[in-house]
Design a protein around this motif. Structure first.
Motif, PDB file in Angstrom:
ATOM      1  N   HIS A 184       0.837  -1.207   0.000  1.00 27.94           N
ATOM      2  CA  HIS A 184       0.000   0.000   0.000  1.00 27.94           C
ATOM      3  C   HIS A 184       0.869   1.254   0.000  1.00 27.94           C
ATOM      4  N   THR A 185       1.933   1.238   0.789  1.00 26.72           N
ATOM      5  CA  THR A 185       2.843   2.392   0.839  1.00 26.72           C
ATOM      6  C   THR A 185       3.483   2.628  -0.514  1.00 26.72           C
ATOM      7  N   ASN A 186       3.974   1.563  -1.125  1.00 30.36           N
ATOM      8  CA  ASN A 186       4.648   1.698  -2.427  1.00 30.36           C
ATOM      9  C   ASN A 186       3.688   2.183  -3.504  1.00 30.36           C
ATOM     10  N   ARG A 187       2.456   1.711  -3.475  1.00 30.16           N
ATOM     11  CA  ARG A 187       1.472   2.158  -4.461  1.00 30.16           C
ATOM     12  C   ARG A 187       1.152   3.635  -4.285  1.00 30.16           C
ATOM     13  N   ALA A 188       1.046   4.064  -3.018  1.00 33.30           N
ATOM     14  CA  ALA A 188       0.781   5.476  -2.751  1.00 33.30           C
ATOM     15  C   ALA A 188       1.949   6.336  -3.222  1.00 33.30           C
ATOM     16  N   MET A 189       3.168   5.867  -2.975  1.00 36.33           N
ATOM     17  CA  MET A 189       4.342   6.607  -3.419  1.00 36.33           C
ATOM     18  C   MET A 189       4.360   6.745  -4.938  1.00 36.33           C
ATOM     19  N   THR A 190       4.003   5.667  -5.637  1.00 36.30           N
ATOM     20  CA  THR A 190       3.980   5.704  -7.098  1.00 36.30           C
ATOM     21  C   THR A 190       2.939   6.699  -7.604  1.00 36.30           C
ATOM     22  N   LYS A 191       1.755   6.677  -7.017  1.00 42.03           N
ATOM     23  CA  LYS A 191       0.683   7.569  -7.462  1.00 42.03           C
ATOM     24  C   LYS A 191       1.007   9.034  -7.195  1.00 42.03           C
ATOM     25  N   LEU A 192       1.724   9.296  -6.107  1.00 41.66           N
ATOM     26  CA  LEU A 192       2.036  10.680  -5.737  1.00 41.66           C
ATOM     27  C   LEU A 192       3.377  11.146  -6.296  1.00 41.66           C
ATOM     28  N   GLY A 193       4.133  10.224  -6.873  1.00 40.05           N
ATOM     29  CA  GLY A 193       5.435  10.600  -7.423  1.00 40.05           C
ATOM     30  C   GLY A 193       6.482  10.831  -6.357  1.00 40.05           C
ATOM     31  N   ALA A 194       6.314  10.175  -5.200  1.00 38.75           N
ATOM     32  CA  ALA A 194       7.282  10.314  -4.111  1.00 38.75           C
ATOM     33  C   ALA A 194       8.419   9.325  -4.308  1.00 38.75           C
ATOM     34  N   ARG A 195       9.640   9.807  -4.211  1.00 36.27           N
ATOM     35  CA  ARG A 195      10.807   8.952  -4.406  1.00 36.27           C
ATOM     36  C   ARG A 195      11.017   8.012  -3.223  1.00 36.27           C
ATOM     37  N   ASP A 196      10.662   8.481  -2.009  1.00 32.18           N
ATOM     38  CA  ASP A 196      10.890   7.682  -0.810  1.00 32.18           C
ATOM     39  C   ASP A 196       9.906   8.130   0.261  1.00 32.18           C
ATOM     40  N   ARG A 197      10.007   7.518   1.434  1.00 35.21           N
ATOM     41  CA  ARG A 197       9.059   7.817   2.509  1.00 35.21           C
ATOM     42  C   ARG A 197       9.192   9.243   3.024  1.00 35.21           C
ATOM     43  N   ALA A 198      10.399   9.798   2.980  1.00 38.99           N
ATOM     44  CA  ALA A 198      10.582  11.182   3.419  1.00 38.99           C
ATOM     45  C   ALA A 198       9.770  12.122   2.536  1.00 38.99           C
ATOM     46  N   GLN A 199       9.831  11.932   1.228  1.00 39.16           N
ATOM     47  CA  GLN A 199       9.028  12.763   0.325  1.00 39.16           C
ATOM     48  C   GLN A 199       7.542  12.494   0.522  1.00 39.16           C
ATOM     49  N   LEU A 200       7.189  11.256   0.829  1.00 33.36           N
ATOM     50  CA  LEU A 200       5.786  10.936   1.064  1.00 33.36           C
ATOM     51  C   LEU A 200       5.243  11.731   2.246  1.00 33.36           C
ATOM     52  N   VAL A 201       6.061  11.891   3.286  1.00 31.85           N
ATOM     53  CA  VAL A 201       5.646  12.686   4.442  1.00 31.85           C
ATOM     54  C   VAL A 201       5.405  14.141   4.028  1.00 31.85           C
ATOM     55  N   VAL A 202       6.330  14.688   3.253  1.00 29.34           N
ATOM     56  CA  VAL A 202       6.187  16.066   2.780  1.00 29.34           C
ATOM     57  C   VAL A 202       4.895  16.219   1.978  1.00 29.34           C
ATOM     58  N   PHE A 203       4.648  15.305   1.053  1.00 27.00           N
ATOM     59  CA  PHE A 203       3.451  15.383   0.207  1.00 27.00           C
ATOM     60  C   PHE A 203       2.178  15.216   1.032  1.00 27.00           C
ATOM     61  N   ALA A 204       2.241  14.383   2.064  1.00 21.08           N
ATOM     62  CA  ALA A 204       1.064  14.166   2.899  1.00 21.08           C
ATOM     63  C   ALA A 204       0.611  15.466   3.554  1.00 21.08           C
ATOM     64  N   TYR A 205       1.565  16.256   4.051  1.00 21.27           N
ATOM     65  CA  TYR A 205       1.215  17.547   4.643  1.00 21.27           C
ATOM     66  C   TYR A 205       0.831  18.556   3.571  1.00 21.27           C
ATOM     67  N   ARG A 206       1.525  18.531   2.448  1.00 22.10           N
ATOM     68  CA  ARG A 206       1.271  19.510   1.393  1.00 22.10           C
ATOM     69  C   ARG A 206      -0.145  19.390   0.858  1.00 22.10           C
ATOM     70  N   TRP A 207      -0.630  18.151   0.698  1.00 22.06           N
ATOM     71  CA  TRP A 207      -1.920  17.944   0.047  1.00 22.06           C
ATOM     72  C   TRP A 207      -3.025  17.471   0.994  1.00 22.06           C
ATOM     73  N   GLY A 208      -2.799  17.690   2.295  1.00 19.97           N
ATOM     74  CA  GLY A 208      -3.857  17.432   3.253  1.00 19.97           C
ATOM     75  C   GLY A 208      -4.175  15.977   3.490  1.00 19.97           C
ATOM     76  N   LEU A 209      -3.232  15.098   3.263  1.00 26.19           N
ATOM     77  CA  LEU A 209      -3.462  13.671   3.476  1.00 26.19           C
ATOM     78  C   LEU A 209      -3.167  13.255   4.916  1.00 26.19           C
ATOM     79  N   ALA A 210      -2.561  14.156   5.673  1.00 24.89           N
ATOM     80  CA  ALA A 210      -2.262  13.893   7.081  1.00 24.89           C
ATOM     81  C   ALA A 210      -2.536  15.155   7.881  1.00 24.89           C
ATOM     82  N   ARG A 211      -2.939  14.984   9.095  1.00 26.20           N
ATOM     83  CA  ARG A 211      -3.230  16.116   9.970  1.00 26.20           C
ATOM     84  C   ARG A 211      -1.972  16.506  10.729  1.00 26.20           C
TER      85      ARG A 211
END
Length: 218
Positions: free
Chosen positions: A187-214
């Motif tokens: 699930h994590t890898n699929r989310a990273m692919t859909k969001l264009g995140a290179r790694d989990r660190a970028q995924l965290v950044v994108f989560a805050y940027r696009w309101g996916l995490a509080r």
């Protein structure tokens, strides 16, 4: 499994201190010390460490440049970089993340937090200091127009992204959602692919940027 660590810092006492603190954990072995970016690159090629603790500011080739060269070298797969600094300057954070660093800590980190960071990053997780996370939250408050990949996320993928942003490991996510670690990782890898995140660190950044995490406290 022993985590092999390279320490790169221009201050001899800092390197020695980190070595002592890290090697109190029998699961961690310091394989080398570098005083500048060029030496860090050379020692990385020679010893192939699992994790590099890289100071941002060093004479000659600085830590950000060295990290970019190491992480962009196809001959050095699997090497993880944690950036260390006494500063909280935004440009360091963003440059480090763009370079592929998966951890960013301030040098006032406690011994336990330092050892934990090395183990977490070696296991493939992202780790950002709380002060750094707060800056990312402030920088992306209000967000920007989300990419099409956000709408393509499934409900489960959104849950997983939020948990990654909360700092949970793959095993912890699996436990919370009552699934296998392999499924949580998928699930994590699929989310990273859909969001264009290179790694989990970028995924965290994108989560805050696009309101996916509080953001904490908000």
């Amino acid at each position: 499994m022993t985590v092999r660590v390279l320490i790169a810092d221009d201050e001899t006492l800092v390197r020695a201190g980190f070595r002592v603190l890290l090697e109190r954990d029998e699961r961690i072995e310091v394989v080398g010390e570098a005083a500048d970016g060029d030496e860090a690159i050379a020692l990385t090629r020679a010893h192939r460490p699992d994790v590099i603790l890289m100071d941002v500011r060093m004479p000659g080739t600085d830590g950000l440049t060295a990290a970019r060269r190491i992480l962009g070298d196809d001959r050095l797969p699997g090497v993880k970089v944690i950036m260390l600094t006494t500063f909280e300057l935004d440009e360091y954070v963003y440059t480090a993340l763009r370079s592929g660093a998966v951890g960013f800590l301030l040098k006032d980190v406690s011994p336990d937090e330092l050892r934990h960071a090395v183990r977490v990053v070696a296991a493939g997780q992202a780790l950002l200091a709380p002060a750094v996370t707060r800056r990312l939250i402030d920088a992306f408050a209000g967000g920007t127009p989300p990419p099409p990949g956000v709408a393509a996320l499934t409900g489960r993928e959104r849950e997983v992204v939020a948990m990654v942003a909360d700092g949970l490991s793959t095993a912890e996510i699996a436990g919370r959602l009552r699934m296998s670690p392999a499924t949580a990782k998928t699930h994590t890898n699929r989310a990273m692919t859909k969001l264009g995140a290179r790694d989990r660190a970028q995924l965290v950044v994108f989560a805050y940027r696009w309101g996916l995490a509080r953001p904490p406290g908000r």
